[in-house]
Write an enzyme that holds these catalytic residues in place. Structure first.
Site, PDB file in Angstrom:
ATOM      1  N   ASP A  78       0.844  -1.136   0.120  1.00  0.00           N
ATOM      2  CA  ASP A  78      -0.056  -0.069  -0.048  1.00  0.00           C
ATOM      3  C   ASP A  78       0.872   1.245   0.169  1.00  0.00           C
ATOM      4  O   ASP A  78       1.917   1.321   0.351  1.00  0.00           O
ATOM      5  CB  ASP A  78      -0.741  -0.036   1.312  1.00  0.00           C
ATOM      6  CG  ASP A  78      -1.970  -0.990   1.281  1.00  0.00           C
ATOM      7  OD1 ASP A  78      -2.092  -1.617   0.196  1.00  0.00           O
ATOM      8  OD2 ASP A  78      -2.877  -0.831   2.158  1.00  0.00           O
ATOM      9  N   HIS A 129      -5.919   3.138  -4.510  1.00  0.00           N
ATOM     10  CA  HIS A 129      -6.027   3.135  -2.960  1.00  0.00           C
ATOM     11  C   HIS A 129      -6.354   4.750  -2.695  1.00  0.00           C
ATOM     12  O   HIS A 129      -5.816   5.192  -1.781  1.00  0.00           O
ATOM     13  CB  HIS A 129      -4.483   2.818  -2.542  1.00  0.00           C
ATOM     14  CG  HIS A 129      -4.738   2.595  -0.859  1.00  0.00           C
ATOM     15  ND1 HIS A 129      -5.307   2.023  -0.129  1.00  0.00           N
ATOM     16  CD2 HIS A 129      -3.459   3.221   0.075  1.00  0.00           C
ATOM     17  CE1 HIS A 129      -5.145   2.078   1.235  1.00  0.00           C
ATOM     18  NE2 HIS A 129      -3.889   2.768   1.421  1.00  0.00           N
ATOM     19  N   HIS A 133      -5.601   9.435  -0.222  1.00  0.00           N
ATOM     20  CA  HIS A 133      -5.270   8.784   0.964  1.00  0.00           C
ATOM     21  C   HIS A 133      -6.310   9.214   2.235  1.00  0.00           C
ATOM     22  O   HIS A 133      -5.722   9.305   3.381  1.00  0.00           O
ATOM     23  CB  HIS A 133      -3.781   8.565   1.568  1.00  0.00           C
ATOM     24  CG  HIS A 133      -3.978   7.221   2.261  1.00  0.00           C
ATOM     25  ND1 HIS A 133      -3.943   7.124   3.706  1.00  0.00           N
ATOM     26  CD2 HIS A 133      -3.323   6.188   1.874  1.00  0.00           C
ATOM     27  CE1 HIS A 133      -3.618   5.849   4.248  1.00  0.00           C
ATOM     28  NE2 HIS A 133      -3.362   5.130   3.028  1.00  0.00           N
ATOM     29  N   HIS A 231       3.784  -2.350   3.124  1.00  0.00           N
ATOM     30  CA  HIS A 231       3.754  -1.075   2.403  1.00  0.00           C
ATOM     31  C   HIS A 231       4.987  -0.640   1.887  1.00  0.00           C
ATOM     32  O   HIS A 231       6.386  -1.221   2.250  1.00  0.00           O
ATOM     33  CB  HIS A 231       3.707   0.084   3.677  1.00  0.00           C
ATOM     34  CG  HIS A 231       2.309   0.106   4.435  1.00  0.00           C
ATOM     35  ND1 HIS A 231       2.020  -0.917   5.371  1.00  0.00           N
ATOM     36  CD2 HIS A 231       1.225   0.787   4.276  1.00  0.00           C
ATOM     37  CE1 HIS A 231       0.834  -0.748   5.969  1.00  0.00           C
ATOM     38  NE2 HIS A 231       0.093   0.254   5.143  1.00  0.00           N
TER      39      HIS A 231
END
Length: 695
Positions: A78, A129, A133, A231
């Site tokens: 991510d 995503h 964010h 991540h």
């Protein structure tokens, strides 16, 4: 149309700032994270199901979930891509022949397009995503749609693909679905997205240690399928990379296969190519964003230049203005008093509303004068009014309309005296104005004198704004330029010249629309000194409407640029011309053109800061600038012995009037650079400035 080009330019610059803010996740950034425990609306099959939730199409009313098959692992990363960590992860995955899913943000995608292309080329799967964010629980449907659409636009622009996979920011496993984020899953599902949660959260973003990350990635049950969260951006990912190799090696040793979400579910790839308008719109967006990112350092540098020039100008004013004020108090500063008669020239074109007041004020002069009114082909009976007044000290010269310069040259030719005062037909003098104006001619080196022009009709808001500008932006400037010996403009409303100085430079020129600036620079370059006589006050009628103000300032700005360009050769000249060319002209260009042209950057960054960045800090900084401006304005009013109550409108002036002046200057610069021509525009007068106003 007069506002279109400069406003379009400013809008483009603001758009670049916003695009850059999007790419750096500064614009629309929202750090709120929702915490909820209620799950009353979430179906039990989802809470106890797999990590992938399908709420697309007919399944939207009753979403279903999918589990990762046994002995199958999906690695998901991510928040990337990151230029520091993503390449290292891709290298490790390639070395072990592992494919994975990368849930990228639109902001990072726009900044690092080459990494997105590397991800796609490596056979990995892309997921959305969001762009900035945010926790979508707090966002409106319009904002959610925008986040998704902008992310897809970025993917199309950098890799020519869209993705049907979505992972909400700050999400966890499916059991964490609650009454707040479940509607988000259904909303994005209705728009064709498959939502991917996780099975195992490594918490690698906390940097708990390599062993802790590896342990957290291991299946809770031997052989169970896993969708693991890691991540590749957002901080130091050294531990993530070290743990990643161990996770892959251990699970491969246990017989696990690594693949993508779509492959694990036996579905077609979530990443699909795009063509046509969507592709080119994406490319255009990425191109514009890159321009914005590259442009920002230039804009910041220019903003710093604006600050340096403004604060430098303020400093020069504060240092030099008091010295000038002390010199002005010395009545013998220029030598013996000047008592001989002088000629006052009044060029007039359709000044029927003002000419009587002008001549009446001259009749009260306490210095011996002859007045020559040059009627430049007026069609409103201006000359008739002059004749009807039948003042013994006034001569009338009628001529065919040829412009102000032509009228003044006719007056110079008819003048009887060696000192020539020039004023406008809409201006009134105080009784002492001529006497104060000519005293510096006691010094034979002085070729011209600038007087103190004041706004007479200052009771309206627009008049008050111009009054502030005249006191601060014109008269305080002249004090500074006087002490530096480079006064660039003698105001047409009140100025005086030696006849010899005028004759040596060929008289008034019609080469520019700013004949006052043109003649002033010519006299300076000829070696004469020019000084400012603050006590020689003249009261002029300022434009009473924004339209008239625009016309006047447009002509002033354009004409001043013409005059500067005309005398550009002074930069390489020797003697007095060279001094002005290398000292005065750069100062005038920097303070009078460059700083005002770049000043809109201050307002753009102000607007950007208030809307998208740190509003309190931005407003505090702007307030500090206004306070400094107010202190300087108060000081200027004190020097000019003006009542400061008009300064109450200074904050509004900074927000409205100053911006109008920026646009005028921008339009003038655009006209000059494009080779446009500007005609003389006669302003409508009311004649309301009937007599000198007490300060």
């Amino acid at each position: 149309m007069r506002f279109f080009m400069p406003l379009s330019l400013l809008a483009c610059l603001l758009a670049l700032l916003v695009l850059r803010g999007l790419a750096t996740n500064e614009v629309f950034h929202d750090t709120r994270i929702a915490i909820s425990v209620d799950k009353d609306t979430v179906p039990q099959n989802l809470l106890k199901g797999g990590p992938v939730v399908d709420a697309r199409g007919s399944k939207n009313a009753h979403p279903v979930s999918y589990k990762i098959p046994d002995r199958t692992v999906v690695l998901s990363f991510d928040d990337g891509p990151s230029p520091e960590w993503t390449p290292k992860i891709l290298e490790m995955l390639a070395a072990r022949h592992v494919r994975a899913d990368f849930f990228v943000t639109g902001a990072m995608t726009t900044r690092h397009p080459e990494l997105i292309r590397q991800i796609v080329a490596g056979g990995h799967e892309l997921g959305v995503h969001t762009f900035t964010h945010p926790d979508l629980v707090y966002q409106s449907h319009a904002r959610i749609s925008w986040e998704l659409a902008q992310s897809q636009l970025a993917l199309a622009g950098v890799a020519g693909v869209h993705s049907a996979l979505f992972r909400p920011p700050y999400s966890s496993d499916a059991s964490a679905l609650d009454d707040w984020n479940y509607p988000v899953v259904k909303y994005v599902g209705a728009r064709g997205y498959l939502t991917a949660f996780i099975d195992r959260d490594t918490d690698d973003w906390k940097r708990p240690g390599v062993d802790a990350i590896v342990k957290a990635a291991m299946p809770t049950k031997p052989g169970a399928g896993e969708l693991i969260l890691l991540h590749d951006a957002g901080g130091d990912r050294t531990q993530t990379i070290a743990a990643l190799g161990q996770v892959i090696d251990r699970l491969q040793a246990e017989g696990y296969r690594f693949t993508t979400i779509s492959d694990a579910l036996g579905a077609s790839g979530a990443t699909v190519p795009v063509h046509g308008f969507q592709l080119w719109a994406g490319k255009g967006f990425i191109w514009a964003t890159h321009v914005a990112v590259l442009t920002l350092p230039v804009l910041v540098w220019l903003l710093a230049l604006v600050g340096f020039l403004n604060f430098g100008r303020f400093a020069l004013m504060l240092v030099l203005a008091p010295i000038h004020a002390r010199r002005s108090k010395r009545r013998d500063a220029w030598g013996p008093p000047v008592t001989e008669p002088v000629t006052v020239l009044v060029p007039a074109y359709n000044e029927r509303e003002c000419i009587a007041n002008t001549l009446s004020s001259l009749a009260a002069s306490d210095h011996p004068i002859e007045v020559i009114v040059i009627d430049d082909g007026s069609t409103d009976g201006t000359a008739d009014i002059v004749e009807e007044m039948d003042l013994p000290f006034v001569r009338l010269v009628r001529k065919v309309n040829g412009g102000k310069s032509s009228a003044l040259n006719s007056g110079i030719a008819a003048a009887s005296h060696d000192i020539i005062v020039m004023m406008d037909g809409d201006t009134v003098f105080e009784p002492s104005t001529v006497r104060e104006l000519v005293q510096p001619f006691g010094d034979p080196a002085i070729g011209a004198v600038a007087g103190n022009a004041k706004v007479g009709n200052r009771e309206s808001l627009i008049g008050a704004w111009q009054h502030i500008e005249y006191v601060l932006g014109h008269n305080l400037d002249r004090r500074m330029y006087d002490m530096l010996g480079v006064i660039p403009t003698i105001p047409g409303a009140v100025g005086a010249f030696r006849r010899e100085a005028l004759q040596r430079v060929g008289g008034m020129s019609d080469d520019t629309l700013a004949e006052d600036t043109d003649i002033t620079i010519a006299v300076l370059c000829d070696g004469w000194r020019i000084v400012y006589a603050e006590h020689a006050r003249a009261w002029t009628e300022a434009p009473a409407s924004l339209q008239q103000l625009w016309s006047q300032r447009y002509r002033w700005s354009y004409g001043s640029m013409q005059a500067m360009w005309k005398h550009r050769g002074a930069v390489t000249s020797r003697g007095p011309a060279g001094r002005f060319g290398r000292v005065g002209l750069p100062l005038v260009v920097l303070f009078g053109v460059v700083a005002p042209l770049l000043a809109p950057l201050v307002d753009m960054f102000l607007l950007y800061g208030v809307l998208f960045a740190d509003a309190p800090v931005t407003l505090t900084s702007w307030g500090g600038f206004i306070l400094l401006q107010a202190v300087l304005s108060w000081y200027a009013f004190r020097l000019d012995r003006e009542k400061p109550w008009h300064l109450i409108s200074l904050p509004i002036q900074q927000l409205v009037y100053r911006q109008l002046m920026y646009i005028v200057l921008l339009q003038s610069a655009i006209t000059a650079m494009t080779g446009g021509r500007l005609r003389w525009q006669k302003l409508r007068r009311t004649g309301e400035v009937a007599a000198p106003v007490e300060a």
